[in-house]
Design an enzyme around this catalytic site. Structure first.
Site, PDB file in Angstrom:
ATOM      1  N   GLU A   1     -49.409 -19.734 -33.953  1.00 30.16           N
ATOM      2  CA  GLU A   1     -49.038 -19.543 -35.355  1.00 30.16           C
ATOM      3  C   GLU A   1     -49.451 -20.776 -36.150  1.00 30.16           C
ATOM      4  OE1 GLU A   1     -48.346 -17.931 -37.801  1.00 30.16           O
ATOM      5  OE2 GLU A   1     -47.875 -15.957 -37.003  1.00 30.16           O
ATOM      6  N   ARG A   2     -49.473 -20.646 -37.458  1.00 35.33           N
ATOM      7  CA  ARG A   2     -49.866 -21.763 -38.307  1.00 35.33           C
ATOM      8  C   ARG A   2     -48.816 -22.874 -38.264  1.00 35.33           C
ATOM      9  NH1 ARG A   2     -47.889 -17.728 -41.395  1.00 35.33           N
ATOM     10  NH2 ARG A   2     -46.265 -18.228 -42.923  1.00 35.33           N
TER      11      ARG A   2
ATOM     12  N   THR B   1     -59.938  -9.051 -37.461  1.00 37.70           N
ATOM     13  CA  THR B   1     -59.746  -9.516 -38.839  1.00 37.70           C
ATOM     14  C   THR B   1     -60.693  -8.792 -39.782  1.00 37.70           C
ATOM     15  OG1 THR B   1     -59.135 -11.700 -38.001  1.00 37.70           O
ATOM     16  CG2 THR B   1     -59.775 -11.563 -40.322  1.00 37.70           C
TER      17      THR B   1
ATOM     18  N   ALA C   1     -64.766  -5.891 -34.623  1.00 40.22           N
ATOM     19  CA  ALA C   1     -64.790  -4.530 -35.172  1.00 40.22           C
ATOM     20  C   ALA C   1     -63.739  -4.416 -36.253  1.00 40.22           C
ATOM     21  CB  ALA C   1     -64.524  -3.501 -34.073  1.00 40.22           C
TER      22      ALA C   1
ATOM     23  N   ASN D   1     -62.198  -1.809 -36.770  1.00 41.40           N
ATOM     24  CA  ASN D   1     -61.180  -0.931 -36.209  1.00 41.40           C
ATOM     25  C   ASN D   1     -61.411  -0.814 -34.712  1.00 41.40           C
ATOM     26  OD1 ASN D   1     -59.731   1.591 -35.435  1.00 41.40           O
ATOM     27  ND2 ASN D   1     -59.311   1.663 -37.631  1.00 41.40           N
TER      28      ASN D   1
ATOM     29  N   HIS E   1     -53.762   2.961 -46.751  1.00 39.69           N
ATOM     30  CA  HIS E   1     -53.041   2.019 -45.900  1.00 39.69           C
ATOM     31  C   HIS E   1     -51.696   1.652 -46.534  1.00 39.69           C
ATOM     32  CE1 HIS E   1     -57.020   1.435 -44.038  1.00 39.69           C
ATOM     33  NE2 HIS E   1     -56.344   1.031 -42.974  1.00 39.69           N
ATOM     34  N   HIS E   2     -50.890   0.938 -45.768  1.00 40.93           N
ATOM     35  CA  HIS E   2     -49.565   0.496 -46.213  1.00 40.93           C
ATOM     36  C   HIS E   2     -49.664  -0.460 -47.403  1.00 40.93           C
ATOM     37  CE1 HIS E   2     -50.418  -3.326 -44.145  1.00 40.93           C
ATOM     38  NE2 HIS E   2     -50.961  -2.556 -43.215  1.00 40.93           N
TER      39      HIS E   2
ATOM     40  N   LYS F   1     -51.216  -4.265 -47.208  1.00 42.18           N
ATOM     41  CA  LYS F   1     -52.616  -4.602 -46.901  1.00 42.18           C
ATOM     42  C   LYS F   1     -53.242  -5.332 -48.090  1.00 42.18           C
ATOM     43  CE  LYS F   1     -56.875  -2.728 -44.929  1.00 42.18           C
ATOM     44  NZ  LYS F   1     -56.907  -3.777 -43.900  1.00 42.18           N
TER      45      LYS F   1
ATOM     46  N   GLY G   1     -61.605  -2.650 -43.666  1.00 40.58           N
ATOM     47  CA  GLY G   1     -62.714  -2.913 -42.755  1.00 40.58           C
ATOM     48  C   GLY G   1     -63.252  -1.639 -42.135  1.00 40.58           C
TER      49      GLY G   1
END
Length: 270
Positions: A38-39, A103, A126, A128, A159-160, A163, A169
């Site tokens: 994580e960051r 990503t 990819a 997806n 999408h939700h 996003k 993508g």
């Protein structure tokens, strides 16, 4: 023995996909979780990742030092941001680990840096990771090649509400497939972001429409519309786990490959 299984590191561990990937790897009989990143400054750093997710401890502490984590990995699975992915690509190449990239929102400058990293390590990228979507990409290419410009092509995606990039993508993958089928560059045919008095649709344009709302996992239609008829190719995702399973499959497949840039078409043998 479990210790002999390929070790996987997940970046962006606290995100929706990060947590799904961790669950998928831990449930797998073919891989083991060896790191979670994580960051710096994130609340999860220093905690056991299982505990941070609200479950039982998994014996893996969340770290903000990707280089240290990648050094013990056979593969890194990365669904983060373009800037983070580029920095991870350099570190993964140093570690000679497989880098699986889900990503989205990448620009040409990001992709060029990833291509450089792929000279030294296996990169599977990819938009997806699902089997169904990658089959849809191949079908889109074939249908686009079979139809002339009397058929307008429109990629519609949903999408939700969380996003952050549009078109998705996956939508761009489908647009690229349609453009390839027609023998043109998507950059020359792309038509998106319509608003106001736009004028009539240009012949040969490949259009994009994006919907955002609720908790939609991912829906993609490719519509071929002509006078008097329409052909619609559709994929609907109802469970984010399909992407995690595909990403893990890509990571394990990549272990036997030479350095280079690959996609899910390669992984799935399509």
């Amino acid at each position: 023995m479990a210790e002999e299984l390929p070790g996987i590191v997940v970046t962006g561990a606290s995100g929706r996909m990060g947590q799904m990937l961790i669950e998928t790897i831990c449930a797998s009989k073919g891989a083991r979780l060896v790191g979670a990143v994580e960051r710096a400054g994130h609340d999860w750093v220093g905690q056991d990742v299982g505990t941070a997710m609200g479950g039982a401890a998994l014996g893996v502490t969340v770290s903000d030092d990707p280089l240290e984590e990648f050094a013990k990995a056979h593969a890194v699975i990365d669904f983060t941001s373009p800037e983070a992915t580029v920095s991870f690509a350099e570190l993964t190449a140093q570690a000679r680990a497989v880098h699986v990239i889900g990503t989205t929102g990448m620009e040409d400058s990001h992709l060029e840096k990833i291509r450089l990293a792929a000279r030294h390590a296996v990169v599977v990228r990819a938009g997806n990771m699902s089997l169904g979507v990658n089959l849809l990409v191949q079908l889109t290419k074939k249908v686009a090649a079979a139809l002339d410009e009397d058929f307008d092509i429109e990629v519609i995606e949903a999408h939700h509400r969380h996003k952050v990039d549009a078109p998705s993508g996956t939508a761009l993958m489908l647009g690229e497939a349609a453009a390839e089928g027609r023998g043109v560059k998507l950059s020359a045919a792309r038509d998106s972001g319509r608003d106001g008095i736009t004028g009539a649709r240009k012949p040969g344009a490949i259009g994009f429409s994006a919907i955002r709302g609720g908790d939609i996992v991912g829906e993609h239609d490719v519509m071929f519309a002509a006078e008097g008829e329409r052909i619609i190719l559709r994929h609907m995702a109802t469970d984010r786990a399909i992407f995690a399973r595909g990403a893990l499959k890509a990571a394990l497949w990549g272990l036997g490959q030479k350095p280079g840039e690959y996609d899910m078409v390669d992984v799935l043998g399509l």
